[in-house]
Design an enzyme around this catalytic site. Structure first.
Site, PDB file in Angstrom:
ATOM      1  N   SER A  48      48.415 -44.853  90.358  1.00  0.00           N
ATOM      2  CA  SER A  48      49.632 -44.341  91.001  1.00  0.00           C
ATOM      3  C   SER A  48      50.376 -43.384  90.075  1.00  0.00           C
ATOM      4  O   SER A  48      50.327 -43.509  88.854  1.00  0.00           O
ATOM      5  CB  SER A  48      50.544 -45.502  91.379  1.00  0.00           C
TER       6      SER A  48
HETATM    7  N1  SAH Z   1      47.801 -50.273  90.677  1.00  0.00           N
HETATM    8  C1  SAH Z   1      46.702 -49.380  90.565  1.00  0.00           C
HETATM    9  C2  SAH Z   1      46.552 -48.538  91.818  1.00  0.00           C
HETATM   10  C3  SAH Z   1      45.151 -48.529  92.268  1.00  0.00           C
HETATM   11  S1  SAH Z   1      44.827 -47.841  93.848  1.00  0.00           S
HETATM   12  C4  SAH Z   1      46.775 -48.541  89.315  1.00  0.00           C
HETATM   13  O1  SAH Z   1      47.824 -48.491  88.676  1.00  0.00           O
HETATM   14  O2  SAH Z   1      45.768 -47.945  88.937  1.00  0.00           O
HETATM   15  C5  SAH Z   1      44.725 -49.288  94.852  1.00  0.00           C
HETATM   16  C6  SAH Z   1      43.636 -50.273  94.532  1.00  0.00           C
HETATM   17  O3  SAH Z   1      43.683 -51.274  95.550  1.00  0.00           O
HETATM   18  C7  SAH Z   1      42.220 -49.733  94.535  1.00  0.00           C
HETATM   19  O4  SAH Z   1      41.604 -49.997  93.306  1.00  0.00           O
HETATM   20  C8  SAH Z   1      41.529 -50.490  95.675  1.00  0.00           C
HETATM   21  O5  SAH Z   1      40.165 -50.790  95.421  1.00  0.00           O
HETATM   22  C9  SAH Z   1      42.371 -51.760  95.754  1.00  0.00           C
HETATM   23  N2  SAH Z   1      42.322 -52.484  97.017  1.00  0.00           N
HETATM   24  C10 SAH Z   1      42.359 -52.012  98.285  1.00  0.00           C
HETATM   25  N3  SAH Z   1      42.339 -53.027  99.171  1.00  0.00           N
HETATM   26  C11 SAH Z   1      42.299 -54.189  98.445  1.00  0.00           C
HETATM   27  C12 SAH Z   1      42.255 -55.574  98.788  1.00  0.00           C
HETATM   28  N4  SAH Z   1      42.264 -56.025 100.065  1.00  0.00           N
HETATM   29  N5  SAH Z   1      42.217 -56.473  97.776  1.00  0.00           N
HETATM   30  C13 SAH Z   1      42.226 -56.075  96.484  1.00  0.00           C
HETATM   31  N6  SAH Z   1      42.264 -54.780  96.099  1.00  0.00           N
HETATM   32  C14 SAH Z   1      42.291 -53.842  97.067  1.00  0.00           C
END
Ligand code: SAH
Length: 224
Positions: A67
């Site tokens: 993010s």
């Molecule tokens: N907080 C992270 C943002 C990553 S983007 C950072 O700072 O890098 C969002 C993430 O959510 C992705 O890695 C994706 O694989 C994960 N995601 C999506 N749906 C999900 C679910 N149902 N359970 C766990 N992770 C999930």
């Protein structure tokens, strides 16, 4: 890593916090301080380390992104994290947001559905001595019955609606911040538990990758 490089990243990080986070309205000093210390460049793809402090959601592999700095600040500020709080993060991704949350809270459980991303993040947490983070691989739209309740839940992927299993894992007075809306554009929602009632406040527009899983979007519907 030479001292020069350490200095260069430290300077870039201070500038990031001033220009991209503080100047845009994040005022919580605890959050700003956490962002001044957590080394964002170690969480992004190493080829992009020099751009880690820029104003964008950097790619981290598997079609996912870390993010934007401002959004991480907004998530943390809105959740009002106290130092004795237990936090659940849904969507570990790069682990950057997790590290910010872990700097503010007592303990962070973080769930990621993609095994390789979870392993990568876990290695970085070990290397940088984040000892209060527990990594879980699975469907975070269900939360974690094993470790509930949570004082704070931070969802870093966009949900079609507020997943009730997650809301029910909040402790009394607990706060959940979650992007809710369409696949690419959502509104950040704050959900506060008051007994069996959940007060929902809309904070501002945002754009996260989709939350998949039982209470998210179906994997086959989503195009990255
Ligand atoms: N907080 C992270 C943002 C990553 S983007 C950072 O700072 O890098 C969002 C993430 O959510 C992705 O890695 C994706 O694989 C994960 N995601 C999506 N749906 C999900 C679910 N149902 N359970 C766990 N992770 C999930």
């Amino acid at each position: 890593m030479s001292d020069n490089r350490i200095d260069r990243y430290t300077a870039k990080r201070q500038t990031m916090v001033e220009r991209l986070v503080s100047a845009r309205g994040i005022t919580d000093e605890k959050v700003l301080n956490a962002m001044r210390t957590v080394p964002r460049h170690v969480f992004v793809d190493q080829a992009l380390a020099d751009r880690a402090y820029d104003d964008y959601a950097a790619p981290i592999g598997d079609g996912q992104t870390v993010s934007q700095p401002y959004m991480v600040g907004l998530l943390a500020q809105t959740a009002k994290i106290g130092k004795s709080d237990t936090v659940l993060e849904v969507g570990t991704g790069s682990g950057y947001t997790t590290a910010i949350l872990a700097t503010l809270a007592e303990r962070v459980y973080t769930i990621e559905r993609i095994n390789s991303l979870s392993n990568r993040a876990r290695k970085i947490f070990n290397r940088f001595y984040y000892k209060n983070i527990v990594c879980i691989v699975g469907d975070g739209s269900l939360g974690s019955a094993m470790y509930a309740p949570f004082d704070v839940i931070v969802v870093t992927a966009g949900a079609p609606r507020i997943p009730m299993p997650l809301a029910r894992q909040l402790s009394e007075g607990g706060r959940m911040v979650i992007p809710v809306g369409e696949e690419k554009n959502q509104t950040l929602n704050l959900v506060i538990r008051d007994g069996n009632r959940f007060a929902v406040t809309r904070i501002e527009p945002c754009s996260f990758v989709p939350l998949l899983g039982k209470h998210g979007y179906e994997a086959k519907q989503v195009k990255y």
